[in-house]
Design an enzyme around this catalytic site. Structure first.
Site, mmCIF file in Angstrom:
data_model
loop_
_atom_site.group_PDB
_atom_site.id
_atom_site.type_symbol
_atom_site.label_atom_id
_atom_site.label_comp_id
_atom_site.label_asym_id
_atom_site.label_seq_id
_atom_site.Cartn_x
_atom_site.Cartn_y
_atom_site.Cartn_z
ATOM 1 N N TYR A 68 -14.331 10.049 -1.925
ATOM 2 C CA TYR A 68 -13.403 9.605 -2.973
ATOM 3 C C TYR A 68 -13.506 10.481 -4.222
ATOM 4 C CZ TYR A 68 -12.272 5.420 -0.342
ATOM 5 O OH TYR A 68 -11.832 4.548 0.628
ATOM 6 N N CYS A 77 -19.200 -2.165 1.039
ATOM 7 C CA CYS A 77 -18.390 -0.988 1.344
ATOM 8 C C CYS A 77 -19.062 -0.242 2.483
ATOM 9 C CB CYS A 77 -18.274 -0.085 0.117
ATOM 10 S SG CYS A 77 -17.238 1.386 0.356
ATOM 11 N N HIS A 98 -16.556 3.386 -4.578
ATOM 12 C CA HIS A 98 -15.654 4.528 -4.400
ATOM 13 C C HIS A 98 -15.839 5.571 -5.506
ATOM 14 C CE1 HIS A 98 -12.683 2.371 -1.466
ATOM 15 N NE2 HIS A 98 -13.949 2.372 -1.052
ATOM 16 N N ARG A 134 0.824 -1.198 0.000
ATOM 17 C CA ARG A 134 0.000 0.000 0.000
ATOM 18 C C ARG A 134 0.864 1.256 0.000
ATOM 19 N NH1 ARG A 134 -4.858 1.707 4.262
ATOM 20 N NH2 ARG A 134 -5.171 3.790 3.401
ATOM 21 N N ASN A 192 -10.659 -4.444 -1.220
ATOM 22 C CA ASN A 192 -10.555 -3.421 -2.263
ATOM 23 C C ASN A 192 -9.624 -3.855 -3.394
ATOM 24 O OD1 ASN A 192 -12.236 -1.268 -1.388
ATOM 25 N ND2 ASN A 192 -10.771 -0.783 0.223
#
Length: 421
Positions: free
Chosen positions: A244, A164, A194, A90, A144
């Protein structure tokens, strides 16, 4: 009922366990299995999970194992919350895209594509093993990028629904500002994972009074501050975008911001170290307050509600999930995965009708859906060309020079996770 959590060593897990303990009347779980290759984490999180159950008086059993096949054998539902490559991957997803002026984020843009490429093959292997061991089990995907991963699962014929926490988080915030019970507040929630907007906020369920104009008039400044977007933008849109959308509506501003502070991945990694130290305390028997800062607010409530609906026909009659479009949004392919309100039951999720969508929203949805098509092809079949095409299609990139540079960087940073590279 038996539920298995794949990625049970996640620091999220105590939040989930707390939800199952508190809401046992909604979903009477008898066996919870945590599975994860990280034995060091399981050794901390499984005992804490048992203590949380004990504190709440929950009679169910909690077991932990690194044996995935044993964990999913006989499961009624399998919840996926894994992170291939961990926080180290990440951290890369959030940094190398910034080198060419593009957003670095773990679920969208180039970083989101990297995560999809690492994740889809692993999830499909897990799902195949679930199908062999428990062919009637539902797969609840919280991994995700949820839209792409859920689409991969559904394309392969798995019994899957994506989940989500964005919608439930907004529902709770709106209810607090309006001084009403969240259970009586229905969001007209539309978009892709998102990439969503609240086009109405209704009292009493679908067809109820739309109080979104009142919410924006009375609390628009606070809503805008939460989203880190200008109040004037919300007034002109007349809808509430998810946070987002800031990556799209304020891309260059976000890039400047990301370049001047530690990455979210670094913050989360530090938080996880602190959480794991707390979890090691044998006296701890509830989720610590620090966990609220980890992300995933109300994840447990959403997961319990969805599991109860899929397995018992209980829970909320309408829930925001990720499922097949099947004509709900006529400007998208039927096999696109959309995030909308749906009637959820033992047969799966059936999207509720959606009012005509503003072209401003529909155009971006169509663009990102095309990117997700190409991203899934790259995840399933590999090749530099497929990666390049997906990056070029993404509206946060969309320039060939950037796509070329990002393709090379993505492959270089993820080679160990890409069988074809």
């Amino acid at each position: 009922m038996k539920l298995t959590v794949v990625g049970g060593g996640s620091t999220y897990t105590p939040e989930l366990v707390d939800g199952f303990a508190r809401l046992r009347d909604v979903f009477p779980l008898t066996e919870l299995v945590l599975t994860d290759p990280a034995t060091d984490r399981l050794d901390l999180i499984a005992p804490l999970s048992r203590r949380i159950f004990a504190r709440r008086g929950h009679p169910g059993t909690i077991t932990a194992t690194t044996d995935l096949d044993a964990a999913v054998d006989g499961a009624d539902a399998v919840l996926l919350q894994l992170r291939v490559g961990g926080q180290a991957a990440r951290q890369q997803d959030e940094t190398w895209p910034l080198e060419c002026g593009c957003v670095g984020q773990e679920t969208t843009g180039a970083g989101g594509l990297a995560k999809a490429l690492r994740t889809v093959p692993v999830v499909l292997d897990i799902a195949d093993r679930v199908r062999r061991a428990s062919p009637d089990a539902w797969i609840i995907d919280f991994t995700n990028p949820v839209g792409i991963v859920t689409r991969a699962l559904l394309r392969a014929g798995h019994r899957a629904v994506g989940l989500c926490n964005v919608a439930i988080g907004l529902q709770r915030k709106f209810a607090a500002r309006l001084g009403t019970d969240p259970a009586g507040l229905h969001l007209d929630h539309v978009g892709l994972n998102h990439l969503t907007w609240e086009t109405a906020v209704r009292l009493g369920g679908p067809g109820g009074e739309d109080v979104l104009p009142r919410l924006l008039a009375d609390h628009g400044d606070e809503v805008a501050a939460d989203l880190r977007l200008p109040r004037a933008l919300l007034d002109r849109l007349g809808v509430v975008p998810s946070y987002y959308l800031r990556y799209y509506y304020a891309h260059d501003e976000v890039v400047r911001d990301l370049r001047t502070k530690p990455s979210r991945a670094a913050e989360v990694a530090d938080m996880e170290r602190r959480l794991l130290a707390l979890y090691a305390d044998p006296a701890l028997d509830e989720k610590p307050a620090l966990l609220a800062r980890r992300g995933g607010a109300y994840y447990s409530e959403a997961a319990v509600d969805l599991a109860a609906a899929l397995l018992r026909g209980a829970g909320s009659p309408h829930q925001v999930v990720n499922t097949l479009n099947n004509g709900t949004l006529p400007f998208l392919p039927d096999d696109a995965v959309i995030e909308v309100q749906a009637a959820v039951g033992p047969k799966g999720a059936a999207p509720l009708p959606v009012a005509p969508v503003d072209p401003l929203l529909a155009g971006l949805m169509a663009n990102v859906t095309a990117y997700e098509d190409l991203a899934l092809e790259a995840a399933l079949h590999g090749s530099r060309t497929r990666v390049f095409r997906a990056l070029l299609a993404h509206p946060l990139i969309a320039q060939y020079a950037y796509a070329e540079q990002l393709t090379d960087a993505l492959i270089a940073h993820n080679r160990e996770h890409l069988a074809w590279a």
